[in-house]
Scaffold this motif. Structure first.
Motif, PDB file in Angstrom:
ATOM      1  N   ALA A  73       0.667  -1.471   0.361  1.00 44.85           N
ATOM      2  CA  ALA A  73       0.321   0.329   0.220  1.00 44.85           C
ATOM      3  C   ALA A  73       0.434   1.144   0.302  1.00 44.85           C
ATOM      4  O   ALA A  73       0.497   2.145  -0.699  1.00 44.85           O
ATOM      5  N   ARG A  74       1.998   0.835   0.336  1.00 42.20           N
ATOM      6  CA  ARG A  74       3.198   1.744   1.015  1.00 42.20           C
ATOM      7  C   ARG A  74       3.254   2.587  -0.561  1.00 42.20           C
ATOM      8  O   ARG A  74       3.405   3.568  -0.920  1.00 42.20           O
ATOM      9  N   LYS A  75       3.705   1.627  -1.196  1.00 42.25           N
ATOM     10  CA  LYS A  75       4.492   1.860  -2.707  1.00 42.25           C
ATOM     11  C   LYS A  75       3.050   1.680  -4.152  1.00 42.25           C
ATOM     12  O   LYS A  75       3.251   2.937  -4.947  1.00 42.25           O
ATOM     13  N   GLN A 117      -5.665   1.738  -0.104  1.00 41.39           N
ATOM     14  CA  GLN A 117      -5.864   1.700   1.464  1.00 41.39           C
ATOM     15  C   GLN A 117      -5.502   0.145   2.250  1.00 41.39           C
ATOM     16  O   GLN A 117      -6.094  -0.811   0.803  1.00 41.39           O
ATOM     17  N   VAL A 118      -5.118  -0.102   3.116  1.00 42.38           N
ATOM     18  CA  VAL A 118      -5.338  -2.134   3.904  1.00 42.38           C
ATOM     19  C   VAL A 118      -6.753  -1.091   4.625  1.00 42.38           C
ATOM     20  O   VAL A 118      -6.351  -0.956   5.567  1.00 42.38           O
ATOM     21  N   GLY A 119      -7.491  -2.124   4.380  1.00 36.62           N
ATOM     22  CA  GLY A 119      -8.792  -2.412   5.712  1.00 36.62           C
ATOM     23  C   GLY A 119      -8.498  -3.712   6.467  1.00 36.62           C
ATOM     24  O   GLY A 119      -8.163  -4.660   6.746  1.00 36.62           O
ATOM     25  N   LEU A 120      -8.262  -3.736   8.094  1.00 38.99           N
ATOM     26  CA  LEU A 120      -7.993  -4.238   8.987  1.00 38.99           C
ATOM     27  C   LEU A 120      -9.311  -4.366   9.334  1.00 38.99           C
ATOM     28  O   LEU A 120     -10.557  -3.129  10.245  1.00 38.99           O
ATOM     29  N   LEU A 121     -10.189  -5.640   9.603  1.00 39.33           N
ATOM     30  CA  LEU A 121     -11.997  -6.167  10.382  1.00 39.33           C
ATOM     31  C   LEU A 121     -10.904  -7.050  11.319  1.00 39.33           C
ATOM     32  O   LEU A 121     -10.661  -8.109  11.589  1.00 39.33           O
ATOM     33  N   LEU A 139      -7.813  -6.562   3.917  1.00 37.11           N
ATOM     34  CA  LEU A 139      -8.269  -6.388   2.664  1.00 37.11           C
ATOM     35  C   LEU A 139      -7.583  -4.880   1.971  1.00 37.11           C
ATOM     36  O   LEU A 139      -6.784  -3.945   2.809  1.00 37.11           O
ATOM     37  N   ARG A 140      -6.907  -5.246   0.608  1.00 39.93           N
ATOM     38  CA  ARG A 140      -6.819  -4.528  -0.342  1.00 39.93           C
ATOM     39  C   ARG A 140      -7.933  -3.509  -0.991  1.00 39.93           C
ATOM     40  O   ARG A 140      -8.472  -4.099  -1.356  1.00 39.93           O
ATOM     41  N   LEU A 141      -8.009  -1.980  -0.580  1.00 38.34           N
ATOM     42  CA  LEU A 141      -9.239  -1.535  -1.168  1.00 38.34           C
ATOM     43  C   LEU A 141      -8.554   0.063  -1.593  1.00 38.34           C
ATOM     44  O   LEU A 141      -7.860   0.446  -1.519  1.00 38.34           O
ATOM     45  N   GLN A 142      -9.904  -0.338  -2.580  1.00 36.00           N
ATOM     46  CA  GLN A 142      -9.736   1.475  -2.592  1.00 36.00           C
ATOM     47  C   GLN A 142      -9.973   2.525  -1.995  1.00 36.00           C
ATOM     48  O   GLN A 142     -10.147   4.139  -2.377  1.00 36.00           O
ATOM     49  N   SER A 143     -11.406   2.151  -0.820  1.00 34.74           N
ATOM     50  CA  SER A 143     -11.878   3.441  -0.474  1.00 34.74           C
ATOM     51  C   SER A 143     -12.739   2.576   0.352  1.00 34.74           C
ATOM     52  O   SER A 143     -12.964   1.597   0.793  1.00 34.74           O
ATOM     53  N   LYS A 144     -13.350   3.796   1.598  1.00 40.48           N
ATOM     54  CA  LYS A 144     -14.014   3.276   2.904  1.00 40.48           C
ATOM     55  C   LYS A 144     -15.719   2.520   2.145  1.00 40.48           C
ATOM     56  O   LYS A 144     -15.836   1.344   2.769  1.00 40.48           O
ATOM     57  N   ALA A 183     -10.740  -0.182  11.217  1.00 43.03           N
ATOM     58  CA  ALA A 183      -9.998   0.646  10.616  1.00 43.03           C
ATOM     59  C   ALA A 183      -8.921   0.421   9.311  1.00 43.03           C
ATOM     60  O   ALA A 183      -9.195  -0.763   8.920  1.00 43.03           O
ATOM     61  N   ILE A 184      -8.856   1.637   8.656  1.00 44.96           N
ATOM     62  CA  ILE A 184      -8.374   2.050   7.473  1.00 44.96           C
ATOM     63  C   ILE A 184      -7.146   2.652   7.345  1.00 44.96           C
ATOM     64  O   ILE A 184      -6.949   3.604   8.622  1.00 44.96           O
ATOM     65  N   TYR A 185      -6.625   1.511   6.885  1.00 46.92           N
ATOM     66  CA  TYR A 185      -4.461   2.516   7.166  1.00 46.92           C
ATOM     67  C   TYR A 185      -4.419   3.101   5.227  1.00 46.92           C
ATOM     68  O   TYR A 185      -5.636   2.970   4.118  1.00 46.92           O
ATOM     69  N   PRO A 186      -4.488   4.360   5.675  1.00 43.31           N
ATOM     70  CA  PRO A 186      -3.504   5.036   6.240  1.00 43.31           C
ATOM     71  C   PRO A 186      -4.247   6.473   7.092  1.00 43.31           C
ATOM     72  O   PRO A 186      -3.435   6.780   7.701  1.00 43.31           O
ATOM     73  N   GLN A 187      -5.625   6.498   7.003  1.00 40.74           N
ATOM     74  CA  GLN A 187      -6.909   6.981   6.758  1.00 40.74           C
ATOM     75  C   GLN A 187      -7.007   7.288   8.618  1.00 40.74           C
ATOM     76  O   GLN A 187      -6.841   8.598   9.632  1.00 40.74           O
ATOM     77  N   ASP A 188      -6.925   5.947   9.600  1.00 41.18           N
ATOM     78  CA  ASP A 188      -6.979   6.089  10.603  1.00 41.18           C
ATOM     79  C   ASP A 188      -5.163   5.275  11.676  1.00 41.18           C
ATOM     80  O   ASP A 188      -5.792   5.501  12.396  1.00 41.18           O
ATOM     81  N   ALA A 189      -4.714   5.228  10.915  1.00 37.29           N
ATOM     82  CA  ALA A 189      -3.799   4.690  11.583  1.00 37.29           C
ATOM     83  C   ALA A 189      -2.560   4.827  10.176  1.00 37.29           C
ATOM     84  O   ALA A 189      -2.683   4.772   9.176  1.00 37.29           O
ATOM     85  N   ASN A 190      -0.886   4.802  11.464  1.00 32.44           N
ATOM     86  CA  ASN A 190      -0.482   4.880   9.726  1.00 32.44           C
ATOM     87  C   ASN A 190       1.068   4.333   9.935  1.00 32.44           C
ATOM     88  O   ASN A 190       2.975   4.676   9.591  1.00 32.44           O
ATOM     89  N   SER A 191       0.705   2.944  10.483  1.00 29.60           N
ATOM     90  CA  SER A 191       1.666   1.950  11.549  1.00 29.60           C
ATOM     91  C   SER A 191       0.526   0.688  11.535  1.00 29.60           C
ATOM     92  O   SER A 191      -0.285   0.970  11.556  1.00 29.60           O
ATOM     93  N   LYS A 192       1.764  -0.145  11.428  1.00 25.59           N
ATOM     94  CA  LYS A 192       0.642  -1.748  11.911  1.00 25.59           C
ATOM     95  C   LYS A 192      -0.217  -1.469  12.645  1.00 25.59           C
ATOM     96  O   LYS A 192      -0.573  -2.198  13.361  1.00 25.59           O
ATOM     97  N   GLU A 193       0.856  -0.800  14.132  1.00 23.58           N
ATOM     98  CA  GLU A 193       0.404  -1.457  15.754  1.00 23.58           C
ATOM     99  C   GLU A 193      -0.285  -0.480  15.675  1.00 23.58           C
ATOM    100  O   GLU A 193      -1.764  -0.558  16.394  1.00 23.58           O
ATOM    101  N   SER A 194      -0.173   0.840  15.114  1.00 23.14           N
ATOM    102  CA  SER A 194      -1.772   1.715  15.211  1.00 23.14           C
ATOM    103  C   SER A 194      -2.739   1.214  14.739  1.00 23.14           C
ATOM    104  O   SER A 194      -3.968   0.938  15.067  1.00 23.14           O
ATOM    105  N   LEU A 195      -3.171   0.205  13.416  1.00 22.32           N
ATOM    106  CA  LEU A 195      -3.894  -0.089  12.755  1.00 22.32           C
ATOM    107  C   LEU A 195      -4.650  -1.071  13.870  1.00 22.32           C
ATOM    108  O   LEU A 195      -5.792  -1.463  13.759  1.00 22.32           O
TER     109      LEU A 195
END
Length: 680
Positions: free
Chosen positions: A277-279, A283-287, A339-344, A378-390
């Motif tokens: 996702a950084r490259k 976005q990456v969604g985590l449920l 999930l690898r996604l484009q939007s919320k 939660a969604i990376y990067p809008q809700d968190a900027n690292s794995k731990e915070s996500l």
């Protein structure tokens, strides 16, 4: 050196030399492969691999020597002694076995070299014993210098070969098989350079070359069969090892019950998804998913029913997975999806699909089950900027989904979830405070109205946080009741209160509050008996206070447990009477030793007729049932006088005495301690 070269080129048939050399190189390579496998194993497997390697090595040494000897051209008739020839093969195998067993000895740095040298001596013994079986029509002479040099070359090169075999990836020009082959070949040709024959021709003595050629090919064929057995064993073992490794890898990365990836796979996949996702800018969604109602399935129908439910869920989650959706089972009834996604909006659409999949009835051999789930995202990067915070933010969202009955799905919301984070942090600090004995017990006076004397003290828990200061029980007790922390907390308070009371010279009672959770999850009667035994407090000096909600959680179990406690001699008080259920049936079913009115009636009792009527009714009920009533929350002289006129038996409140640590009560002279005991 020239003599050795001429021995090879002039006195040996080139075809036999090439055949012997090829067999030697192939056999040496197979031998050292088998030797390495022996080093990797232990016990009976190691012995088996050593025997196989020794058989291959002995065959290699003997066949190389035998075929090269058949190619030797002494210009006189020859014949072979079959007994000595067979014995030389046995010597080769025994020498190789001894060398291999020495070479694999653990914790001995020179073991490979010494084992290789012994193997080289075995090669030498085989060669010269074989030469005794080589009968020529002439007088044989030996050059002892070449004999000594051949033995030294065999031992030295074998030792070097086995030492090299311990390196993980040697270069081709330093491959141990090359040096072991040189050890075998150099022994033969150096020794043969020192071999001389003076012909003595006898009548009718003749050598039959076709027979020698046939014998050489027969020996080569049998040797190749032995090599094949060694290679086949090695390859079969490799295949079994690969299958085992694949199986172990599967068990390490996948859940055995549901077939879904496990926590380890989840962590790796999440890291990979975030890196991509950084490259890519995706976005990456985590449920996080926690099943609702699964505990009831286990409790009512057993773990077999729960396993069938989880297996069906695993199949449904697997059906939802693709290259962008990665479901996993974390533990028990907890799942997660990366999930690898484009939007919320894409995440919300998947959640709807996920809920429908979970909510579909599950047909098992135990019946039809309908489950739900609490889902936090939660969604990376809008809700968190690292794995731990996500991870943390998705977990907070699920925690909120479980606590809010009206919502099954919650996405991370900073303001709301930060409050949850603080509560979870405080709950963790509370567990540490219990373990490290950082809590305090304060005691509030309970006064007899008729005599004005002290009836006893109520133990009240207090917590002074290292950074947040004093924290009210109203805040931290509900946190403890969310999980089993309340059990450890309840035991800590009970033990400390009994320990303190046992140190008082006055035989006053101590009252301890009991949480409803202790009735559900703990054997309270056994705990009380254990604490009394440990502290030495007489049972009649302990009073347990409980609310009606404690009993209504499981009425039959609670009343049976209270009966056991009362039989010990411990008093039971019904706390906060007048609020909640206030069931008269509870008073009929169990003979309480005391009724405590709720403090909420006291602030308005002087001017509110309804409050006075309720307290008067409770007092009358207590007198009719012969149960004394204690009124809590007395803060003014008017309240005290009104209760005295109503005939209340006992009171407690700030007007009579605020809760204080035991040391303050001792300093004020209200309590004295046995002997030289000091307050905890």
């Amino acid at each position: 050196m020239y003599r050795i070269f001429s021995c090879i080129t002039e006195l040996h048939h080139p075809g036999f030399v090439i055949m012997a050399a090829l067999l030697c190189v192939v056999g040496a390579a197979i031998t050292l492969r088998l030797y390495r496998r022996a080093r990797e194993t232990q016990g009976i497997q190691q012995v088996g691999w050593c025997v196989l390697a020794a058989g291959t090595a002995g065959s290699t040494i003997w066949s190389t020597h035998f075929i090269a000897m058949l190619g030797y051209r002494p210009s006189v008739p020859i014949e072979l002694d079959p007994g000595l020839t067979s014995l030389s093969l046995l010597v080769a195998m025994v020498g190789a076995s001894a060398g291999l067993m020495l070479a694999i000895l653990p914790r001995w740095r020179l073991a490979p070299a010494i084992g290789g040298a012994v193997c080289g001596l075995g090669i030498s013994a085989m060669h010269y014993l074989g030469m005794l079986a080589y009968r020529v029509q002439g007088l044989v002479s030996w050059d002892h210098g070449y004999i000594f040099a051949s033995i030294l070359l065999a031992a030295g090169l074998s030792a070097f070969a086995f030492q090299l075999a311990h390196k993980s990836r040697p270069k081709w020009y330093r491959h141990p098989a090359l040096f072991l082959s040189l050890a075998i070949v150099s022994l033969h040709f150096t020794g043969m350079a020192g071999f001389g024959v003076s012909p003595v021709l006898l009548e009718h003595a003749v050598t039959n070359p076709p027979v020698l050629q046939a014998l050489a090919f027969a020996v080569g064929g049998v040797t190749l069969l032995i090599f094949g057995a060694g290679v086949a064993s090695y390859l079969i073992d490799d295949s079994v090892r690969l299958e085992s490794l694949t199986r172990f890898k599967y068990l390490a990365m996948y859940d055995g019950l549901t077939g879904l990836p496990n926590r380890e796979s989840f962590s790796r996949n999440l890291e990979l998804a975030l890196s991509q996702a950084r490259k890519s800018g995706e976005q990456v969604g985590l449920l996080f998913i926690d099943l609702d109602g699964f505990k009831a399935v286990n409790d009512l129908h057993g773990h077999a029913a729960g396993d069938q439910v989880l297996q069906q869920l695993g199949q449904r989650f697997s059906a939802l997975s693709d290259e962008r959706v990665y479901p996993v089972r974390l533990s028990g009834d907890e799942f997660a999806v990366v999930l690898r996604l484009q939007s919320k909006a894409a995440l919300e659409a998947f959640v709807e699909q996920l809920q429908a999949s979970i909510g579909e009835p599950m047909e098992t051999s135990f019946g039809l089950f309908n489950l739900g789930a609490s889902i936090g995202g939660a969604i990376y990067p809008q809700d968190a900027n690292s794995k731990e915070s996500l991870l943390s933010n998705a977990d907070l969202a699920m925690y909120r989904a479980k606590s809010e009955l009206s919502r099954q799905v919650c996405f991370y919301e900073p303001e709301m979830d930060e409050r949850i984070r603080l509560r979870k942090s405080l709950a963790n600090d509370l567990r540490i405070a219990i373990e490290e004995n950082q809590l305090q017990v304060h005691y509030q006076l309970q006064t007899d109205l008729a005599s004005g004397g002290v009836r006893g003290y109520e133990a009240l828990l207090r917590w002074k946080h290292s950074t947040r200061g004093d924290i009210s029980p109203v805040e931290f007790i509900p946190l403890a009741e969310r999980d089993t922390t309340i059990l450890a907390l309840g035991e800590w308070v009970l033990r400390r209160a009994c320990q303190d009371a046992a140190s008082w010279t006055q035989p006053l009672s101590v009252a301890v509050n009991v949480s409803p959770m202790q009735f559900i999850h703990d054997d309270l009667a056994s705990l009380v008996q254990r604490v009394l035994d440990d502290t030495g407090l007489p049972p009649e000096r302990l009073e347990l206070e409980l609310t009606e909600s404690s009993i209504f959680a499981d009425r039959d179990k609670a009343l049976a447990m209270l009966t056991r406690i009362k039989e010990m001699g411990v008093s039971i008080a019904l706390d906060d009477f007048g609020t909640g259920y206030s069931s008269l049936d509870i008073l009929r079913a169990f003979p309480f030793d005391k009724i405590k009115t709720d403090r909420s009636f006291m602030p308005t009792i002087e001017e509110n007729p309804q409050a006075q009527a309720i307290i008067s009714a409770v007092l009358a009920l207590g007198r009719s049932l012969n149960i004394p009533v204690l009124a809590e929350g007395i803060e003014t002289p008017g309240q005290l006088e009104l209760l005295r006129n109503m005939g209340c038996a006992a009171v407690q409140g700030f007007y009579l005495g605020r809760p204080k640590p035991m040391s303050a009560l001792v300093e004020a002279g209200q309590l004295s301690l046995l002997g030289a005991m000091q307050p905890a």
